[in-house]
Motif scaffolding. Structure first.
Motif, PDB file in Angstrom:
ATOM      1  N   GLU A 133      -8.202   4.868  11.259  1.00  0.00           N
ATOM      2  CA  GLU A 133      -7.643   5.991  12.017  1.00  0.00           C
ATOM      3  C   GLU A 133      -6.587   6.695  11.161  1.00  0.00           C
ATOM      4  N   PRO A 134      -6.996   7.488  10.163  1.00  0.00           N
ATOM      5  CA  PRO A 134      -6.039   8.098   9.228  1.00  0.00           C
ATOM      6  C   PRO A 134      -5.056   9.063   9.887  1.00  0.00           C
ATOM      7  N   ALA A 135      -5.497   9.786  10.915  1.00  0.00           N
ATOM      8  CA  ALA A 135      -4.599  10.753  11.551  1.00  0.00           C
ATOM      9  C   ALA A 135      -3.405  10.040  12.179  1.00  0.00           C
ATOM     10  N   ARG A 136      -3.688   8.953  12.923  1.00  0.00           N
ATOM     11  CA  ARG A 136      -2.592   8.202  13.543  1.00  0.00           C
ATOM     12  C   ARG A 136      -1.741   7.510  12.477  1.00  0.00           C
ATOM     13  N   ALA A 137      -2.348   7.119  11.377  1.00  0.00           N
ATOM     14  CA  ALA A 137      -1.590   6.521  10.277  1.00  0.00           C
ATOM     15  C   ALA A 137      -0.601   7.528   9.708  1.00  0.00           C
ATOM     16  N   ARG A 138      -1.083   8.755   9.442  1.00  0.00           N
ATOM     17  CA  ARG A 138      -0.189   9.789   8.901  1.00  0.00           C
ATOM     18  C   ARG A 138       0.970  10.057   9.856  1.00  0.00           C
ATOM     19  N   GLU A 143      12.029   0.933  -2.046  1.00  0.00           N
ATOM     20  CA  GLU A 143      10.675   0.381  -2.256  1.00  0.00           C
ATOM     21  C   GLU A 143       9.778   0.721  -1.078  1.00  0.00           C
ATOM     22  N   GLU A 144      10.320   0.609   0.126  1.00  0.00           N
ATOM     23  CA  GLU A 144       9.525   0.924   1.316  1.00  0.00           C
ATOM     24  C   GLU A 144       9.160   2.401   1.357  1.00  0.00           C
ATOM     25  N   ILE A 145      10.111   3.265   0.962  1.00  0.00           N
ATOM     26  CA  ILE A 145       9.824   4.708   0.933  1.00  0.00           C
ATOM     27  C   ILE A 145       8.707   5.018  -0.058  1.00  0.00           C
ATOM     28  N   GLN A 146       8.757   4.374  -1.214  1.00  0.00           N
ATOM     29  CA  GLN A 146       7.697   4.567  -2.198  1.00  0.00           C
ATOM     30  C   GLN A 146       6.356   4.091  -1.648  1.00  0.00           C
ATOM     31  N   GLN A 147       6.393   2.974  -0.914  1.00  0.00           N
ATOM     32  CA  GLN A 147       5.160   2.463  -0.289  1.00  0.00           C
ATOM     33  C   GLN A 147       4.591   3.494   0.686  1.00  0.00           C
ATOM     34  N   VAL A 148       5.461   4.130   1.473  1.00  0.00           N
ATOM     35  CA  VAL A 148       4.995   5.131   2.434  1.00  0.00           C
ATOM     36  C   VAL A 148       4.306   6.287   1.713  1.00  0.00           C
ATOM     37  N   HIS A 149       4.924   6.772   0.628  1.00  0.00           N
ATOM     38  CA  HIS A 149       4.325   7.892  -0.115  1.00  0.00           C
ATOM     39  C   HIS A 149       2.943   7.501  -0.647  1.00  0.00           C
ATOM     40  N   GLU A 150       2.817   6.276  -1.133  1.00  0.00           N
ATOM     41  CA  GLU A 150       1.519   5.832  -1.643  1.00  0.00           C
ATOM     42  C   GLU A 150       0.492   5.740  -0.522  1.00  0.00           C
ATOM     43  N   LEU A 151       0.912   5.220   0.636  1.00  0.00           N
ATOM     44  CA  LEU A 151      -0.009   5.137   1.769  1.00  0.00           C
ATOM     45  C   LEU A 151      -0.415   6.523   2.247  1.00  0.00           C
ATOM     46  N   LEU A 152       0.553   7.448   2.319  1.00  0.00           N
ATOM     47  CA  LEU A 152       0.216   8.817   2.726  1.00  0.00           C
ATOM     48  C   LEU A 152      -0.751   9.466   1.753  1.00  0.00           C
ATOM     49  N   ALA A 153      -0.551   9.215   0.458  1.00  0.00           N
ATOM     50  CA  ALA A 153      -1.468   9.781  -0.540  1.00  0.00           C
ATOM     51  C   ALA A 153      -2.886   9.254  -0.342  1.00  0.00           C
ATOM     52  N   SER A 154      -2.989   8.008   0.113  1.00  0.00           N
ATOM     53  CA  SER A 154      -4.325   7.407   0.282  1.00  0.00           C
ATOM     54  C   SER A 154      -5.081   7.990   1.468  1.00  0.00           C
TER      55      SER A 154
END
Length: 906
Positions: free
Chosen positions: A865-870, A891-902
C-alpha cells in the motif's frame, strides 16, 4: 552572491543583478504572499486559500498540491530561493537589504521619504494574477506609499512650492477624496502667490465632499483654509526651539519611530495628540523622544518646548505643574505677571496654545497628576511625554497613546555600540563586543556607559571581563548617572510593600514567574500580590509576558539580588523555603498526571503561606510544564548552589518525563547531574538510585552506552534489592544493549530477574517485565516465545485502568507489530502499530510518535500500500521537523527519505 526581491512594482527576483524566472500563476502568488510577510511563517491553510484565490482543491489534496507548487518555485529560483518550511507553514527568509518593501519601510521610519518612494517601480505586483492579493494586501501597500508621498510633500512645501502645484493637481485627480493632497495643493498655490486659486481649490473639494460623501472638510483642509485666509503669518524670531541635541548616530529604534510618526499622521479628531513613552530607567526614552521630535518639528512652526519635569531625579524635587506652565508661557513670550490664581494661569495657558501649533516635550514625568494640568485642549498641538511610569490614567482618561520602550535585542545593541565607538573597534574585537552587548542586557544606558569607557581606549576584552564579574559596579559612573543610581530612584518611587516585593524577586532564579510563585515568595494572598506586581509593572521595574507571567530583565535582577542580600537572614531564608516549596509541590502534582503506576516522591505538606495551584488533568500538567520548565531548571541550579538538596533531586525526578518527551535532553542531563550530586550529599540511596536511572535514560538518548550502563548498574546497587526498581533498571539495560545490537545480553539481563517477577502481584509491573522479556526473545529470533510473552503482557495491561501516560503498553504494541510483520500478518501489524501510536500521541512523546510513524510506513510498504506508506512517512518528517533533539534522529530521517524514494513512482 547577491539576491534581491522586489514587490513594489512587478514581482522580480534578481540574482547578482540578473533577473530570475519566477513561474507564472500559483508560483508567483505564493512567492508574493510570502514576501509580503517576509520572515514570518504563514500557515498552510492560509496559503492554500490565497494561492487558489478562495477556491482550493479538496482538503485531502490541497496540502500535497501546495507542496508541488513550492517545489516548482524552489526549482525555478534555484540559488535565489528564499522559501523555508517548518511545522508552522512556509516562510520567505529574507536578509536585511534584500527586499525592497522592507527597505521602503526602513527609510520611511527614518524620515527619508524621497529615497523610499524612489524604490517604487509601478503598480504593486502588476504581474501577479490574484484577486484576493490585490483586494486585501495591495491596497495597504498603496496606502503606505500615499502616506510617504504626503510626508515628502510636507517637507517640500517648506522649500519649493511652484514645482509642487502640477504634481499635486495630478494627485488630487488620482485620489479625489484624499484631503491631505487637496490641503497641500492649497498651501502650494498660496505660497506661490495664487491665493484666489487656493481658495477656489478649497471650494471645489468642499463641494465634492458634501455632494458625493455627505461630509464636511476635515482638520487638514480647515487648517489650510485658515492659513490661506489669514495670510499665513510666519512666526517671529522669538519662536522657541528648545529641543536638546539629538545624537547624530541614533540607531536601534526604527519600529518605535515609525509608530510615533504613524500616530501623528493618522490622528483624526482627538483634542490633542498625547504620546506617552514609558519604560525602565536607562532604556532610552528621552533619546527617542528628542530624536523623533527633531524629525517632526517642522509640523509645529510656533515652537518646540522642552520641559524636564524631574519626576525621577536624584538631585531635585519633581517640578510643580504650575511652575512648568509658567515656564512654557514665558518661552512663548507671554507674560504671567497678572495671573494671580491657579485657575486663571491654566486657562490662559490653554488659550495661548489653542492659537498655536506647538510641540511640547514633557520629559521624566512622575505620574499622570503631574502631567494633566500641562495638556493643551486643541488638536493643533502635540504633547510628547516620557516616564518610567506607564501613566495609565492618561491613557484611560485623556486618550494618551502609550509607547512602551523595550530593551534592545542583540543586533540593535551591537548597532548602538558600533555607532558610538566605530565599526573598526567592533571588528577588531568582535567576540568581546558581543559579550559586552550581552552583559548590558539590552539597556541603552549601560551600552552608552560601556561606549564612553571604550572611548578612553579601554580594551573591549578587558571591559567584557569586568562586566562578567560585577556588572553594576562596572556600569556605575557617579552617584546620579550610573545604572544602579537610575534603578534606585525608580525603587524609591514605589510604595513600601511594592518595594519589598521587588527586593524579594531578587531571590527568584528567573527567567519569569507566575503570580502564585510571587505570592508564595512574599507570603501574601493572591489579590494583594497582583496589586503589588501591577505597581511594579506601572513603574517599569517589571515586565509582563504571555499567560499572566512577569519577568525582570537581567540588570534589574542583579539590582534586586543586591538589595535582597541586605535583608536579615531569617526572612530571606523563609522566603526561599516558600518559593522552593511552591515549585516542588506544584511540579509534583503536575508529574502525577504524566505517569502511571509510580509512587509519589513528595509526601510532606508544604510550608505555611505557600500557594500550591491545582492541576486538573494531563493537559493542564503539560501547560504548567510548558510555562514553568525553564524556571524549574534555574531553580534546581540555584538549589544545588544553596544546598537545598531535597528540592533539587525531587524536582529533577518529577521534571524528567516532560523534558524527555519534549526533547529537552541536554537540559535534562545537566539537571540530573545536579540532582544526583544532591542525592549523594543527602546520603539517600533511594534518591541516588532514581537519579542514576534518570541520567541513564538521557545517556541512552545521546548513544553514550558505556555511561548509561554505568548509571544503570549504580542504580541497581543503590536500589538495595527492591525487585520492582531492579526490574525497571534491568529493562533499561536491556534497551541499551538492544540499541547496540547486543541482543543475547539483553535477553540474559532480563532472564536473571524473570523468576522473581513471574508471579508478581502487581499486574502492571508484571506486564512491563513481560513486554521487555518478549521483545528480547524477538530480537534473538525466538518469535513464538516472543509472541506468547507479549500477548501475556497485553493481557496484564488490559486489566488495569491505564491513563495513557506510560510507555509500557505502547512499546509492547510496537513489539507485537514487529512480530506480526515478520510473520507476514500485515493487518495485525498495522493494528498493533496504530494502537502504539495512539498512546505515544497521548503522551506527546514526539520522538516515539515519529518512530512509530516510520514503522507504520514500513508496514504499508510491505503490505503493498504505497499511498498509505507515503502518508505516514511524510507525517514522520513533519513531526521530526519540530523536534528539539532532531540531531539525535538523523539516521531515522535518512531512513524515511530512502523509504519515500522507494515508493515515489509506485
Amino acid at each position: 552572491m547577491t539576491v534581491e526581491y522586489r514587490v513594489l512594482g512587478p514581482l522580480e527576483v534578481l540574482l547578482d543583478g540578473v533577473p530570475v524566472a519566477v513561474p507564472a500563476g500559483r508560483g508567483r502568488v505564493l512567492l508574493a504572499t510570502l514576501l509580503l510577510r517576509a520572515n514570518e511563517f504563514v500557515p498552510v491553510d492560509e496559503l492554500v486559500e490565497r494561492v487558489w484565490d478562495g477556491e482550493p482543491p479538496a482538503k485531502d489534496r490541497a496540502h500535497k498540491t501546495l507542496q508541488t507548487v513550492v517545489l516548482r518555485l524552489r526549482r525555478s529560483l534555484g540559488a535565489a530561493s528564499c522559501v523555508r518550511t517548518s511545522s508552522r507553514g512556509y516562510s520567505a527568509e529574507v536578509a536585511p537589504g534584500q527586499l525592497d518593501l522592507a527597505r521602503f519601510r526602513e527609510l520611511t521610519a527614518q524620515g527619508e521619504h524621497r529615497a523610499a518612494l524612489e524604490l517604487w517601480r509601478g503598480p504593486v505586483l502588476a504581474n501577479v494574477l490574484s484577486d484576493s492579493l490585490h483586494r486585501e494586501d495591495v491596497p495597504r501597500l498603496e496606502e503606505e506609499r500615499a502616506v510617504a508621498l504626503e510626508r515628502r510633500i510636507d517637507a517640500d512645501l517648506a522649500v519649493a512650492t511652484d514645482v509642487l502645484v502640477p504634481e499635486l493637481r495630478s494627485l488630487t485627480r488620482t485620489h479625489p477624496f484624499r484631503e491631505v493632497f487637496w490641503a497641500q495643493l492649497m498651501l502650494a498655490l498660496h505660497r506661490d502667490g495664487q491665493q484666489a486659486e487656493a481658495l477656489a481649490v478649497y471650494q471645489e473639494i468642499r463641494k465634492r465632499l458634501a455632494d458625493e460623501l455627505g461630509v464636511d472638510p476635515g482638520r487638514r483642509l480647515l487648517e489650510a483654509h485658515e492659513q490661506v485666509l489669514s495670510g499665513e503669518v510666519q512666526a517671529s524670531a522669538e519662536v522657541p526651539r528648545q529641543l536638546p541635541l539629538t545624537h547624530s548616530r541614533f540607531v536601534g529604534r526604527e519600529r518605535e519611530l515609525a509608530r510615533l510618526t504613524e500616530m501623528l499622521h493618522t490622528r483624526r479628531d482627538e483634542p490633542v495628540l498625547i504620546a506617552a513613552i514609558n519604560g525602565v530607567g536607562g532604556v532610552g526614552k528621552t533619546s527617542l523622544a528628542v530624536h523623533w521630535a527633531h524629525q517632526v518639528a517642522h509640523h509645529f512652526p510656533d515652537g518646540q518646548i522642552y520641559v524636564n519635569l524631574r519626576g525621577f531625579d536624584s538631585r531635585a524635587e519633581p517640578v510643580r505643574p504650575l511652575a512648568a506652565i509658567s515656564n512654557v508661557l514665558l518661552a512663548l513670550g507671554v507674560s504671567v505677571a497678572d495671573l494671580r490664581s491657579e485657575e486663571a494661569l491654566v486657562a490662559h495657558y490653554r488659550s495661548v496654545l489653542a492659537r498655536r501649533r506647538v510641540l511640547l516635550l514633557l520629559d521624566n514625568a512622575r505620574d499622570a497628576d503631574q502631567v494633566r494640568p500641562l495638556l493643551p485642549g486643541t488638536a493643533s498641538n502635540l504633547v510628547l511625554i516620557t516616564s518610567r511610569n506607564q501613566l495609565r490614567g492618561l491613557v484611560a482618561r485623556e486618550g494618551a497613546r502609550p509607547v512602551t520602550l523595550d530593551l534592545l535585542d542583540e543586533q540593535r545593541g551591537l548597532d548602538l555600540l558600533t555607532s558610538r565607538i566605530g565599526a573598526h573597534r567592533v571588528a577588531a574585537e568582535p567576540e568581546a563586543a558581543a559579550r559586552l552587548v550581552a552583559h548590558c542586557a539590552g539597556l541603552p544606558l549601560a551600552l552608552s556607559i560601556v561606549a564612553a569607557r571604550a572611548a578612553y581606549d579601554d580594551s573591549l576584552t578587558a571591559l567584557a571581563g569586568e562586566l562578567a564579574g560585577e556588572r553594576l559596579d562596572a556600569l556605575d559612573v557617579d552617584d546620579s548617572t550610573g545604572v544602579r543610581a537610575v534603578f534606585s530612584w525608580s525603587l524609591r518611587s514605589l510604595s513600601e510593600d511594592a518595594a519589598r516585593m521587588f527586593v524579594l524577586l531578587g531571590l527568584h532564579p528567573g527567567p519569569d514567574l507566575a503570580v502564585a510563585a510571587a505570592a508564595s515568595l512574599a507570603g501574601l494572598p493572591l489579590v494583594r500580590t497582583r496589586r503589588l506586581l501591577g505597581e511594579l509593572v506601572a513603574g517599569s521595574l517589571l515586565d509582563t509576558g504571555t499567560g499572566g507571567r512577569y519577568a525582570l530583565h537581567d540588570l534589574l535582577r542583579d539590582f534586586a539580588a543586591e538589595r535582597v542580600a541586605d535583608l536579615p537572614a531569617e526572612p530571606r531564608a523563609a522566603a526561599l523555603r516558600r518559593m522552593f516549596d511552591h515549585y516542588l509541590h506544584t511540579t509534583h502534582t503536575s508529574w502525577q498526571h504524566l505517569q502511571f503506576n509510580a509512587a509519589p516522591v513528595v509526601t510532606e505538606p508544604p510550608a505555611p503561606d505557600v500557594l500550591v495551584e491545582p492541576v486538573a488533568d494531563a493537559d493542564a500538567a503539560w501547560a504548567r510544564f510548558d510555562a514553568e520548565y525553564r524556571v524549574l531548571l534555574s531553580a534546581v541550579e540555584r538549589a544545588g548552589e544553596l544546598g537545598e538538596d531535597d528540592f533539587a533531586w525531587k524536582t529533577m525526578f518529577t521534571l524528567h518525563d516532560y523534558l524527555s518527551r519534549k526533547g529537552h535532553i541536554h537540559d535534562a542531563a545537566a539537571g540530573h547531574r545536579v540532582g544526583l550530586a544532591a542525592a549523594e550529599r543527602l546520603g539517600d540511596l533511594d534518591a541516588q538510585s532514581l537519579m542514576h536511572r534518570r541520567l541513564a535514560s538521557t545517556q541512552i538518548s545521546f548513544n553514550d552506552f558505556p555511561a548509561s550502563e554505568f548509571h544503570l548498574r549504580e542504580a541497581i546497587r543503590c536500589a538495595g534489592g527492591n525487585v520492582h526498581a531492579e526490574a525497571h533498571l534491568r529493562r533499561g539495560l536491556a534497551f541499551s544493549f538492544e540499541r547496540q545490537e547486543r541482543f543475547a545480553e539483553a535477553l540474559e539481563v532480563l532472564a536473571e530477574i524473570h523468576p522473581r517477577m513471574a508471579d508478581d502481584q502487581d499486574g502492571y509491573e508484571l506486564g512491563r517485565h513481560l513486554a521487555a522479556f518478549g521483545r528480547a526473545h524477538h530480537k534473538v529470533g525466538d518469535g513464538a516465545r516472543a509472541l506468547e510473552l507479549c500477548l501475556l503482557a497485553a493481557e496484564r495491561f488490559a486489566e488495569t485502568e491505564f491513563n495513557g501516560q506510560d510507555a509500557g503498553p505502547a512499546g509492547n504494541q510496537e513489539t507485537l507489530g514487529d512480530i506480526y510483520l515478520g510473520l507476514g500478518r500485515y493487518t495485525e501489524a498495522v493494528e498493533s502499530y496504530e494502537r502504539a501510536l495512539r498512546v505515544w500521541q497521548q503522551m506527546r512523546a514526539v520522538t516515539d510518535v515519529a518512530s512509530c510513524l516510520i514503522l507504520l510506513g514500513t508496514a504499508f510498504i510491505q503490505a503493498g500500500e504505497p499511498a498509505r506508506a507515503r502518508e505516514h512517512l511524510t507525517e514522520a518528517l513533519r513531526v521530526a521537523d519540530g523536534m528539539l533533539d532532531r540531531e539525535n534522529f538523523q539516521e531515522e530521517i535518512q531512513q524515511v527519505h530512502e523509504l519515500l524514494a522507494s515508493v515515489t513512482n509506485v
